[in-house]
Design an enzyme around this catalytic site. Structure first.
Site, PDB file in Angstrom:
ATOM      1  N   ARG A  48     -21.720   2.268  -2.252  1.00 30.08           N
ATOM      2  CA  ARG A  48     -23.111   2.186  -1.777  1.00 30.08           C
ATOM      3  C   ARG A  48     -23.518   3.443  -1.030  1.00 30.08           C
ATOM      4  O   ARG A  48     -24.689   3.823  -1.049  1.00 30.08           O
ATOM      5  CB  ARG A  48     -23.272   0.978  -0.854  1.00 30.08           C
ATOM      6  CG  ARG A  48     -23.392  -0.314  -1.619  1.00 30.08           C
ATOM      7  CD  ARG A  48     -23.599  -1.459  -0.672  1.00 30.08           C
ATOM      8  NE  ARG A  48     -22.355  -1.731   0.033  1.00 30.08           N
ATOM      9  CZ  ARG A  48     -21.806  -2.941   0.138  1.00 30.08           C
ATOM     10  NH1 ARG A  48     -22.405  -3.980  -0.377  1.00 30.08           N
ATOM     11  NH2 ARG A  48     -20.682  -3.135   0.783  1.00 30.08           N
ATOM     12  N   HIS A 187       1.797  -3.312  -1.865  1.00 24.25           N
ATOM     13  CA  HIS A 187       2.491  -2.020  -1.953  1.00 24.25           C
ATOM     14  C   HIS A 187       3.935  -2.083  -1.444  1.00 24.25           C
ATOM     15  O   HIS A 187       4.729  -1.208  -1.735  1.00 24.25           O
ATOM     16  CB  HIS A 187       1.690  -0.908  -1.264  1.00 24.25           C
ATOM     17  CG  HIS A 187       1.684  -0.978   0.234  1.00 24.25           C
ATOM     18  ND1 HIS A 187       0.910  -1.862   0.933  1.00 24.25           N
ATOM     19  CD2 HIS A 187       2.361  -0.280   1.176  1.00 24.25           C
ATOM     20  CE1 HIS A 187       1.121  -1.697   2.219  1.00 24.25           C
ATOM     21  NE2 HIS A 187       1.999  -0.738   2.404  1.00 24.25           N
ATOM     22  N   LYS A 191       8.042   0.052  -2.344  1.00 27.77           N
ATOM     23  CA  LYS A 191       8.751   0.911  -1.380  1.00 27.77           C
ATOM     24  C   LYS A 191      10.186   1.107  -1.868  1.00 27.77           C
ATOM     25  O   LYS A 191      10.829   0.157  -2.327  1.00 27.77           O
ATOM     26  CB  LYS A 191       8.757   0.270   0.017  1.00 27.77           C
ATOM     27  CG  LYS A 191       7.410   0.365   0.724  1.00 27.77           C
ATOM     28  CD  LYS A 191       7.510  -0.185   2.123  1.00 27.77           C
ATOM     29  CE  LYS A 191       6.145  -0.288   2.767  1.00 27.77           C
ATOM     30  NZ  LYS A 191       5.698   0.915   3.435  1.00 27.77           N
ATOM     31  N   GLU A 225       4.494  -3.243  14.143  1.00 30.19           N
ATOM     32  CA  GLU A 225       3.691  -2.015  14.148  1.00 30.19           C
ATOM     33  C   GLU A 225       3.302  -1.705  15.588  1.00 30.19           C
ATOM     34  O   GLU A 225       2.984  -2.625  16.351  1.00 30.19           O
ATOM     35  CB  GLU A 225       2.446  -2.191  13.288  1.00 30.19           C
ATOM     36  CG  GLU A 225       2.784  -2.320  11.822  1.00 30.19           C
ATOM     37  CD  GLU A 225       1.576  -2.567  10.939  1.00 30.19           C
ATOM     38  OE1 GLU A 225       1.455  -1.910   9.903  1.00 30.19           O
ATOM     39  OE2 GLU A 225       0.741  -3.419  11.298  1.00 30.19           O
ATOM     40  N   ASP A 244      -2.893 -11.279   6.623  1.00 28.80           N
ATOM     41  CA  ASP A 244      -2.818  -9.831   6.380  1.00 28.80           C
ATOM     42  C   ASP A 244      -1.406  -9.384   6.009  1.00 28.80           C
ATOM     43  O   ASP A 244      -1.230  -8.534   5.133  1.00 28.80           O
ATOM     44  CB  ASP A 244      -3.285  -9.082   7.650  1.00 28.80           C
ATOM     45  CG  ASP A 244      -3.291  -7.572   7.455  1.00 28.80           C
ATOM     46  OD1 ASP A 244      -3.669  -7.125   6.355  1.00 28.80           O
ATOM     47  OD2 ASP A 244      -2.913  -6.836   8.387  1.00 28.80           O
ATOM     48  N   HIS A 249       3.405  -9.099   2.303  1.00 34.67           N
ATOM     49  CA  HIS A 249       4.602  -8.292   2.575  1.00 34.67           C
ATOM     50  C   HIS A 249       5.783  -9.144   3.084  1.00 34.67           C
ATOM     51  O   HIS A 249       6.905  -9.012   2.610  1.00 34.67           O
ATOM     52  CB  HIS A 249       4.309  -7.208   3.622  1.00 34.67           C
ATOM     53  CG  HIS A 249       3.076  -6.409   3.339  1.00 34.67           C
ATOM     54  ND1 HIS A 249       2.648  -6.122   2.070  1.00 34.67           N
ATOM     55  CD2 HIS A 249       2.168  -5.810   4.166  1.00 34.67           C
ATOM     56  CE1 HIS A 249       1.544  -5.398   2.138  1.00 34.67           C
ATOM     57  NE2 HIS A 249       1.228  -5.202   3.386  1.00 34.67           N
ATOM     58  N   LYS A 339       1.029  -6.740  15.463  1.00 32.58           N
ATOM     59  CA  LYS A 339       0.327  -5.486  15.746  1.00 32.58           C
ATOM     60  C   LYS A 339       0.549  -5.139  17.208  1.00 32.58           C
ATOM     61  O   LYS A 339       0.708  -6.035  18.043  1.00 32.58           O
ATOM     62  CB  LYS A 339      -1.182  -5.675  15.517  1.00 32.58           C
ATOM     63  CG  LYS A 339      -1.550  -6.008  14.086  1.00 32.58           C
ATOM     64  CD  LYS A 339      -1.721  -4.752  13.286  1.00 32.58           C
ATOM     65  CE  LYS A 339      -1.997  -5.024  11.828  1.00 32.58           C
ATOM     66  NZ  LYS A 339      -1.778  -3.876  10.974  1.00 32.58           N
TER      67      LYS A 339
HETATM   68  C1  BG6 Z   1      -1.434  -3.452   4.930  1.00 31.32           C
HETATM   69  C2  BG6 Z   1      -2.020  -4.249   6.069  1.00 31.32           C
HETATM   70  O1  BG6 Z   1      -1.316  -4.239   3.770  1.00 31.32           O
HETATM   71  O2  BG6 Z   1      -0.143  -2.996   5.271  1.00 31.32           O
HETATM   72  C3  BG6 Z   1      -2.035  -3.436   7.351  1.00 31.32           C
HETATM   73  O3  BG6 Z   1      -3.338  -4.632   5.732  1.00 31.32           O
HETATM   74  C4  BG6 Z   1      -0.675  -2.854   7.632  1.00 31.32           C
HETATM   75  O4  BG6 Z   1      -2.495  -4.218   8.444  1.00 31.32           O
HETATM   76  C5  BG6 Z   1      -0.112  -2.143   6.417  1.00 31.32           C
HETATM   77  O5  BG6 Z   1      -0.797  -1.940   8.716  1.00 31.32           O
HETATM   78  C6  BG6 Z   1       1.319  -1.726   6.613  1.00 31.32           C
HETATM   79  O6  BG6 Z   1       1.738  -0.933   5.552  1.00 31.32           O
HETATM   80  P1  BG6 Z   1       2.902   0.129   5.753  1.00 31.32           P
HETATM   81  O7  BG6 Z   1       3.218   0.606   4.383  1.00 31.32           O
HETATM   82  O8  BG6 Z   1       2.348   1.198   6.641  1.00 31.32           O
HETATM   83  O9  BG6 Z   1       4.024  -0.610   6.406  1.00 31.32           O
END
Ligand code: BG6
Length: 473
Positions: A48, A187, A191, A225, A244, A249, A339
């Site tokens: 947008r 993702h 890894k 984190e 999240d 993960h 977090k």
């Molecule tokens: C994301 C989350 O999928 O993964 C984030 O939305 C998180 O909140 C992140 O910080 C962590 O990814 P990585 O690869 O930095 O551990």
């Protein structure tokens, strides 16, 4: 190794967002460099925000530069790459914007007389993704029904916000694309250290025999984190940490540890085994949930941008899971994620049972149980802790460790997760992507927790600590 990749156009929806800047662009740059793809690719941002090709390049170039040690699109090294970036401006619901997108895709392909293979990347929230998919489905040439060229769609996580919305998204996708054209991202699956768990478990004889409830007492998965939610208040208020991080993960790591060996090298073989684990995860009732889950919220969260001042959203969760199968009977799998914790650390710890030999007991000799620690990040290593006799006359046993570290064992660097995933999608390999039935099963697990705990308030914790005091589960 250089692979032969089809030419492709990557269309990024949500192109002015964080993900495109921080992860996708750098990953693509690496991919193009490694495989020496000079002319066979293009990137089209769709969004947008008002940009033209030039201003969009500058915008991405600047932010890309920040992520990539200060080199901008004006640098000759990046110039060629940046010239492949284009932009189409439009509203996600506006049908004519998709026509413009189609023209932009086909125009260059026709000029060069090449096939316009397209990879749509939806780096957008689930509600917006649904809108985009509807429009792609409706636009001939942009949906999955193409001629000789291919169209594929990658959907970023979170895939939906609960089972209902994930099913709706799956249904919508299926109207325009075949399952083999749909790539749901998590993702973590790409890894290097997560993939190494397969090698570690199934390419070695040491551990698979003892990888069960007879020898393992409990498994702890930590995803910590040391930063807060940054500018993602709006998203976090809807998602919270369980949706999240744990829905994807966390539970994927659990399944990678708990699954049986894949039965073949088919791309579905791993996903079949993981699905069995997701299905076998014990669904807790309300009372059990309250004893098996700790929720936390870091102090200061309610002052973050776009966060309600009385928000009860969790930024920390520790959950005890049980798996109803023979291998893992009564072995708790704890997933703890948060977090703004003390440090950045993703790690899986397998705590073994102590041997029952009377010999050491009689000698009044105390020692610790074996422990296997798989560190996913920031360091990429595996440590095995075991007991050794301290030199001297008495039988005193002390913990020592055997260590493997990627840094010292290998000279070549691994690919970034996004690099590998983009490459997989171009090549058509879905192994490291999440299958439809798996994503739905994961939501069933999480919906059960969220519903059971809907009135549960998170415990406040101080930033840069290990979160609220976890109860003795
Ligand atoms: C994301 C989350 O999928 O993964 C984030 O939305 C998180 O909140 C992140 O910080 C962590 O990814 P990585 O690869 O930095 O551990």
């Amino acid at each position: 190794m250089k692979l032969v990749l089809d030419n492709f156009t990557l269309v990024i929806f949500g192109a002015s967002g964080d993900l495109a800047k921080k992860k996708l662009l750098p990953a693509l740059y690496e991919l193009v460099k490694i495989h020496d793809i000079k002319d066979n690719f293009r990137i089209i941002g769709f969004g947008r925000s008002v940009y033209n090709h030039e201003t969009f390049r500058n915008y991405l170039g600047e932010t890309f530069a920040q992520a990539k040690s200060g080199v901008a699109c004006t640098d000759p090294q990046f110039k060629g790459f940046c010239e492949k970036i284009f932009y189409v401006q439009g509203d996600y619901e506006e049908a004519s914007a998709y026509q413009r997108l189609k023209e932009e895709i086909t125009l260059k392909a026709q000029n060069k007389q090449v096939c316009s293979n397209v990879l749509f990347y939806l780096a957008t929230p689930p509600q917006v993704s649904a809108l985009i998919i509807k429009n792609l489905n409706k636009t001939p040439g942009l949906n999955g029904k193409t001629g000789q060229c291919w169209n594929k769609v990658i959907v970023e996580k979170p895939f939906g916000t609960d089972l209902k919305s994930a099913r709706a998204l799956n249904h919508l996708l299926a109207q325009g694309f075949l399952e083999k054209q749909i790539y749901r991202i998590d993702h973590y699956l790409a890894k290097e250290t997560v993939q190494n768990i397969f090698a570690f478990r199934f390419a070695n004889t040491f551990f698979e025999q003892i990888w069960n409830s007879q020898c393992i007492d409990n498994v702890q998965i930590m995803i910590a984190e040391d930063f807060g939610i940054f500018e993602r208040g709006r998203y976090y208020e809807k998602a919270g940490l369980i949706r999240d991080i744990i829905q994807n993960h966390g539970l994927q790591l659990l399944a990678t540890i708990a699954m049986d060996a894949p039965k073949s090298d088919r791309e579905d073989a791993i996903r079949d085994q993981k699905l069995k684990i997701f299905k076998a995860i014990h669904r807790m009732k309300e009372k059990e949930l309250r004893n098996s889950v700790v929720l936390g919220q870091y102090e200061g969260y309610t002052q973050e941008k776009n966060v309600a001042s009385d928000s009860q959203v969790e930024t920390y969760a520790a959950i005890k899971f049980l798996i109803n199968n023979q291998r893992w009977s009564n072995v708790p799998f704890y997933i703890c994620a948060g977090k703004n914790l003390k440090k950045n650390l993703t790690e899986i710890v397998l705590n073994f049972r102590k041997p029952k030999y009377e010999y050491f007991k009689e000698k009044n000799c105390n020692f610790e149980a074996n422990q296997l620690v798989i560190q996913i990040q920031p360091e990429e290593k595996i440590n095995l802790k075991f007991g050794a006799k301290r030199p001297g006359e008495k039988m005193i046993i002390e913990p020592v460790k055997m260590a493997f570290d990627y840094k010292t064992s290998f000279t070549q660097k691994g690919l970034s997760a996004y690099h590998r995933l983009l490459e997989d999608a171009i090549l058509g390999d879905q192994t490291r992507y999440v299958r439809k039935d798996c994503v739905e099963e994961l939501w069933k697990i999480v919906d059960n927790i969220k519903t059971g705990l809907k009135n549960e308030k998170p415990i406040p914790y101080k930033p840069k600590t290990w979160g609220p005091k976890v109860l003795d589960f």
